[in-house]
Write an enzyme that holds these catalytic residues in place. Structure first.
Site, PDB file in Angstrom:
ATOM      1  CE1 TYR A   1       1.192  -0.211   4.364  1.00  0.00           C
ATOM      2  CE2 TYR A   1       0.166   1.952   4.299  1.00  0.00           C
ATOM      3  CZ  TYR A   1       0.985   1.040   4.922  1.00  0.00           C
ATOM      4  OH  TYR A   1       1.612   1.381   6.096  1.00  0.00           O
TER       5      TYR A   1
ATOM      6  NE  ARG B   1       7.250   4.091   0.331  1.00  0.00           N
ATOM      7  CZ  ARG B   1       7.091   4.895   1.378  1.00  0.00           C
ATOM      8  NH1 ARG B   1       8.129   5.177   2.162  1.00  0.00           N
ATOM      9  NH2 ARG B   1       5.918   5.420   1.650  1.00  0.00           N
TER      10      ARG B   1
ATOM     11  NE  ARG C   1      -6.410 -18.831   5.409  1.00  0.00           N
ATOM     12  CZ  ARG C   1      -5.500 -19.637   5.954  1.00  0.00           C
ATOM     13  NH1 ARG C   1      -5.508 -20.924   5.671  1.00  0.00           N
ATOM     14  NH2 ARG C   1      -4.601 -19.162   6.802  1.00  0.00           N
TER      15      ARG C   1
ATOM     16  CG  HIS D   1      -0.078 -20.719   3.777  1.00  0.00           C
ATOM     17  ND1 HIS D   1      -1.268 -21.288   4.170  1.00  0.00           N
ATOM     18  CD2 HIS D   1       0.389 -20.075   4.864  1.00  0.00           C
ATOM     19  CE1 HIS D   1      -1.504 -20.994   5.439  1.00  0.00           C
ATOM     20  NE2 HIS D   1      -0.508 -20.260   5.889  1.00  0.00           N
TER      21      HIS D   1
ATOM     22  CE  LYS E   1       3.405   3.222   3.045  1.00  0.00           C
ATOM     23  NZ  LYS E   1       3.464   3.310   4.505  1.00  0.00           N
TER      24      LYS E   1
ATOM     25  CD  GLU F   1      10.505   1.697  10.221  1.00  0.00           C
ATOM     26  OE1 GLU F   1      10.453   2.660   9.432  1.00  0.00           O
ATOM     27  OE2 GLU F   1      10.199   0.540   9.909  1.00  0.00           O
TER      28      GLU F   1
HETATM   29  N1  PMP Z   1       8.125   3.720   8.718  1.00  0.00           N
HETATM   30  C1  PMP Z   1       6.945   3.103   8.812  1.00  0.00           C
HETATM   31  C2  PMP Z   1       6.871   1.780   9.484  1.00  0.00           C
HETATM   32  C3  PMP Z   1       5.779   3.707   8.301  1.00  0.00           C
HETATM   33  O1  PMP Z   1       4.592   3.083   8.388  1.00  0.00           O
HETATM   34  C4  PMP Z   1       5.882   4.994   7.718  1.00  0.00           C
HETATM   35  C5  PMP Z   1       4.651   5.700   7.207  1.00  0.00           C
HETATM   36  N2  PMP Z   1       4.275   5.217   5.962  1.00  0.00           N
HETATM   37  C6  PMP Z   1       7.136   5.612   7.641  1.00  0.00           C
HETATM   38  C7  PMP Z   1       8.242   4.939   8.148  1.00  0.00           C
HETATM   39  C8  PMP Z   1       7.312   6.951   7.002  1.00  0.00           C
HETATM   40  O2  PMP Z   1       7.211   6.857   5.604  1.00  0.00           O
HETATM   41  P1  PMP Z   1       6.692   8.064   4.713  1.00  0.00           P
HETATM   42  O3  PMP Z   1       7.507   9.256   5.063  1.00  0.00           O
HETATM   43  O4  PMP Z   1       6.926   7.604   3.328  1.00  0.00           O
HETATM   44  O5  PMP Z   1       5.244   8.258   5.047  1.00  0.00           O
END
Ligand code: PMP
Length: 289
Positions: free
Chosen positions: A32, A51, A99, A101, A145, A177
């Site tokens: 996403y 991305r 369903r 895997h 993501k 993070e």
């Molecule tokens: N790390 C994570 C785990 C996130 O979910 C996000 C938000 N999408 C970010 C970093 C920051 O990414 P961005 O600046 O692209 O929103």
């Protein structure tokens, strides 16, 4: 009537239904993005969509559109829903299949939905926010993501339960993070942030911030830092599409620096605002429709 995109076609939101055997629904098998809209314009959309396609490639989901094609569809959606300030959310799942895997056969098409959300905006610099620290329990491909956000959700929930805005994750003593953001520290005027490895999402806001540092002459290092360095840093900065550049002024109940947003953070916030005005036009305060 609110519109959404389903597989690139404009539909009424009320027509969109989730198939219970969509692999996104059953396995979190999809990717996403969230793109910010300022003045009706998509901010840094090319970076987000690049991305998105990279994330999809990493898990072998084939997106049947180019960046330019998706961008054109999203622009149309934003215009149709008359969004001046808000977000566009989009996701591609691996598709609908009984369903099981392993991936389904290649003739199963990904399912693509996108919708908009209005977010009132006044352009003010974000005030200081509180955070907690928490062990990073996520998998080892945080560069993707993915729709699988359980680790992130559990961390964010802990923060919410303690009245904090963000949970800053760490693997052992290394800070990775935030639960939905990247985290940087400023020490003696120099910024440090975790390198863009498999352990973090390479945030678009993080990348914009690093470019701003270059332009402003703020020295920076993409180097991991420890929990000890975090709590004694002069400034701590959280970056994300929705939080933009947010100063973290308290961690686990302890003030960071003076307890007020620091000077480097404020400089970066101002430059970020200038950058979004450069790309999207002058911001006049918006209110909810
Ligand atoms: N790390 C994570 C785990 C996130 O979910 C996000 C938000 N999408 C970010 C970093 C920051 O990414 P961005 O600046 O692209 O929103």
């Amino acid at each position: 009537m609110e519109k959404m995109l389903l597989d690139g076609e404009m539909r009424n939101r009320s027509e969109i239904k989730v198939e219970f055997e969509d692999r996104g629904y059953q396995f979190g098998d999809g990717v996403y993005e969230v793109i910010r809209v300022y003045n009706g314009k998509l901010f840094t959309s090319e970076m987000h969509l690049t991305r998105l396609i990279e994330s999809a490639n990493k898990i072998s989901i084939k997106i049947p559109y180019t960046v330019e094609e998706i961008e054109a569809q999203l622009k149309e959606l934003v215009a149709e829903n008359e969004i001046a300030f808000g977000t566009v959310y989009m996701q591609f799942t691996r598709g609908v299949s009984p369903r099981n895997h392993p991936f389904p056969s290649t003739d199963v098409a990904p399912v693509y939905v996108a919708y908009t959300k209005e977010v009132p905006y006044n352009g003010a610099l974000k005030p200081g926010a509180k955070a907690i620290t928490i062990e990073d329990i996520r998998w080892l491909r945080c560069d993707i993501k993915s729709l699988n956000l359980l680790g992130n959700i559990l961390a964010k929930q802990k923060a919410a339960e303690t009245g904090c805005f963000e949970a800053i994750q760490h693997r052992g003593s290394t800070v990775t993070e935030g639960s939905s953001s990247n985290i940087s520290i400023v020490v003696n005027g120099e910024l440090k942030t975790h390198p863009a490895t498999n352990l973090i999402l390479n945030g678009i806001t993080r990348q914009v911030m690093l470019k701003i540092c270059e332009d402003l002459g703020v020295a920076y290092k993409e180097e991991a830092f420890t929990l000890e360095e975090l709590v004694v840093a002069d400034e701590v900065i959280m970056t994300s599409t929705t939080a933009e550049i947010t100063p973290i002024t308290e961690i686990d109940g302890q003030s960071i620096g003076s307890g007020e947003p620091g000077t480097v953070t404020r400089q970066i916030q101002q430059a970020f605002h200038a950058e979004l005005e450069r790309q999207c036009g002058h911001i006049i305060e918006s209110v909810a429709k």
